[in-house]
Motif scaffolding. Structure first.
Motif, PDB file in Angstrom:
ATOM      1  N   THR A 116       0.846  -1.184   0.121  1.00 28.39           N
ATOM      2  CA  THR A 116      -0.023  -0.026  -0.019  1.00 28.39           C
ATOM      3  C   THR A 116       0.817   1.184  -0.013  1.00 28.39           C
ATOM      4  OG1 THR A 116      -1.495  -1.213   1.040  1.00 28.39           O
ATOM      5  CG2 THR A 116      -1.848   1.067   1.000  1.00 28.39           C
ATOM      6  N   ASP A 139      -7.650  -4.393  -1.731  1.00 29.93           N
ATOM      7  CA  ASP A 139      -7.537  -5.331  -0.534  1.00 29.93           C
ATOM      8  C   ASP A 139      -9.080  -5.499   0.440  1.00 29.93           C
ATOM      9  OD1 ASP A 139      -7.076  -6.542   1.915  1.00 29.93           O
ATOM     10  OD2 ASP A 139      -5.304  -5.238   2.265  1.00 29.93           O
ATOM     11  N   ARG A 142      -8.273  -6.765   4.965  1.00 31.21           N
ATOM     12  CA  ARG A 142      -7.510  -5.673   5.857  1.00 31.21           C
ATOM     13  C   ARG A 142      -8.735  -4.857   6.126  1.00 31.21           C
ATOM     14  NH1 ARG A 142      -3.347  -2.044   5.779  1.00 31.21           N
ATOM     15  NH2 ARG A 142      -3.357  -1.286   7.690  1.00 31.21           N
ATOM     16  N   GLN A 148      -6.763   3.652   4.461  1.00 35.39           N
ATOM     17  CA  GLN A 148      -5.361   3.855   4.172  1.00 35.39           C
ATOM     18  C   GLN A 148      -4.777   4.396   2.778  1.00 35.39           C
ATOM     19  OE1 GLN A 148      -2.819   0.426   4.588  1.00 35.39           O
ATOM     20  NE2 GLN A 148      -0.985   1.647   4.836  1.00 35.39           N
ATOM     21  N   ASP A 191      -3.726  -1.886  -5.728  1.00 32.62           N
ATOM     22  CA  ASP A 191      -3.256  -2.322  -4.489  1.00 32.62           C
ATOM     23  C   ASP A 191      -4.113  -3.816  -3.852  1.00 32.62           C
ATOM     24  OD1 ASP A 191      -2.010  -2.548  -2.051  1.00 32.62           O
ATOM     25  OD2 ASP A 191      -3.191  -0.989  -0.973  1.00 32.62           O
TER      26      ASP A 191
END
Ligand SMILES: Nc1nc2c(ncn2[C@@H]2O[C@H](COP(=O)(O)OP(=O)(O)O)[C@@H](O)[C@H]2O)c(=O)[nH]1
Ligand SMILES: [Mg+2]
Length: 444
Positions: A116, A139, A142, A148, A191
């Motif tokens: 990331t 993602d 998570r 993020q 990502d």
């Protein structure tokens, strides 16, 4: 601890051999032992370490010293060249978006490797080169991955796409590509997740995504702190997708970085970037030659002093440290000029120093050469007390010196000014490393 430690150990090994009175078989043996130790400490794979040291030994013992090189310079050159090879060779590869088309780049790697962070760093890198960049968060495992990446995208000025509702990374990426291409981005960086119960399901997801998305580039993110183990990950990911480039992260905090870089290079995957910190600006294009020169501390003042020593010029340890600590007399200046004379033309001396970031224009080199001759004559016309303490040189002394050297008074003044500049620079840098570019035109 960081990659700098490997550099220090290698530099120390080279310093030892270049300060020996002569380079013999025993000296080379000792150098090889020191190199092996330095490589193993940095977690370089045993076979790779033994191979490189064997090559250094063979070349140092058998290769003819090229014209214009001293034996010691030649050894420094061999070590430098072999490390460049160990880290992937002269060639560098930076993936570039195709102008006018949408380019997609998918990042893979295990959890915590820095995907990331690197996605944002890469976005910044390409934005700075004039591309419009979009980031997709694929993602779905998570908690907080979405936030993020969104925050990072904002920080670097990239477009962002994510979908908190969906748990299907393939759908997210397909929707994201559609949405971001509507927003007219040039490059999409995807990502992906790294969190999985087992390695098999991680590889399976990477493979599925890869086959479905068919990205233009797959970037593998590897954590440099795991040392040579990085190669095991590289091999595993290469089996499920076509890894186009590698980013080795966390080299700032890793004493095993050398191991990671060399092991990954040995798998044949090109290392394009390295991560040197948590901040988005801490990404560097990876160039083995430049990296090695910096690692070995070549191209700085110590390198220069070593060079002088290598050429069998009388630069005693005491004098070298006196120079570094600011007690730098005209006599020292004279010796430096003499030293560079013995090393050969300035252009050659400079070209011996790998990683030199700039090339001095031809005219400027000629100017330096001409000045060296003149300065030599001037310094030879000076009296001992003038060389020891140039403050005693008043106008009438300048006149006398100029007559004695067959030059103009302004030439003497120019030399005194150059000396004063060199003295100030040396004083200012006590203990610090100063790039050689600062030495432009100082005649050393
Ligand atoms: N020191 C350092 N830390 C890094 C670097 N790259 C990433 N990190 C840190 O490593 C941790 C994991 O990074 P992250 O990007 O979330 O990894 P991901 O799980 O692969 O997405 C974070 O704390 C990052 O700040 C680097 O080059 N140097
Ligand atoms: Mg992540």
């Amino acid at each position: 601890m960081s990659i700098v430690d490997l550099g220090k150990n290698l530099f120390e090994a080279l310093r030892k051999i270049t300060s020996r009175s002569s380079v013999d078989r025993e000296g080379i043996k000792e150098l090889c032992n020191d190199l092996t130790r330095a490589f193993l400490k940095a977690d370089v794979n045993l076979k790779l370490a033994l191979d490189i040291v064997k090559r250094v030994e063979n070349r140092a013992l058998n290769e003819e010293v090229p014209v214009g090189f001293t034996r010691r310079e030649h050894i420094v050159k061999i070590v430098y060249e072999e490390i460049v090879k160990l880290l992937g060779g002269e060639k560098t590869f930076i993936p570039m978006p195709k102008p006018g088309c949408l380019t997609t780049m998918m990042l893979v790697g295990i959890q915590g490797s820095g995907k990331t962070t690197t996605a944002a760093k890469l976005a910044r890198f390409y934005i700075q080169r004039g591309f419009k960049v979009g980031l997709i968060c694929a993602d779905t495992y998570r908690a907080g991955a979405y936030q993020q990446l969104m925050q990072l995208a904002r920080d670097v000025g990239a477009q962002f796409y994510g979908d908190l509702e969906s748990k299907d990374p393939i759908k997210i990426v397909e929707d994201g590509i559609r949405e971001l291409s509507r927003r007219k981005v040039d490059l999409i960086i995807i990502d992906t997740a790294g969190r999985h119960k087992d390695e098999k399901s991680l590889m399976e997801e990477a493979r599925l995504l890869y086959e479905k998305i068919k990205p233009d580039f797959v970037g593998l993110i590897l954590d440099g702190t795991i040392g040579q183990q990085a190669a095991v990950q590289a091999e595993a990911f290469k089996k499920v997708c076509d890894v186009g480039f590698v980013v080795v992260t966390k080299l700032d905090g890793s004493s095993r970085g050398g191991g990671a870089l060399s092991a990954v290079a040995a798998t044949g995957a090109p290392i394009s970037f390295i991560g040197l910190g948590e901040k988005v600006s801490e990404l560097e294009e990876f160039d083995p030659a430049r990296f090695t020169a910096r690692l070995l501390g070549l191209g700085d003042i110590r390198g220069l002093i070593e060079k002088a020593r290598e050429a069998e010029v009388e630069v005693s340890r005491r004098r070298a440290s006196a120079i570094l600590y600011g007690k730098f007399t005209l006599k020292d200046f004279y010796e430096q000029i003499e030293a560079s004379r013995k090393l050969g033309p300035i252009s050659k001396v400079l070209s011996l120093i790998p990683g030199l970031a700039y090339r001095i224009p031809e005219e400027e080199l000629e100017e330096i050469e001409k000045n060296l001759d003149k300065w030599r004559a001037i310094l030879q016309s000076m009296r001992k007390e003038e060389l020891e303490d140039p403050r005693v040189i008043n106008l009438s002394r300048i006149r006398r010196i100029a007559r004695g050297a067959g030059v103009k008074e302004s030439d003497v003044k120019e030399l005194l000014k150059r000396y004063e500049d060199a003295r100030k620079l040396l004083k200012a840098m006590r203990g610090r490393r100063v790039p050689i570019s600062k030495f432009r035109g100082l005649g050393c």
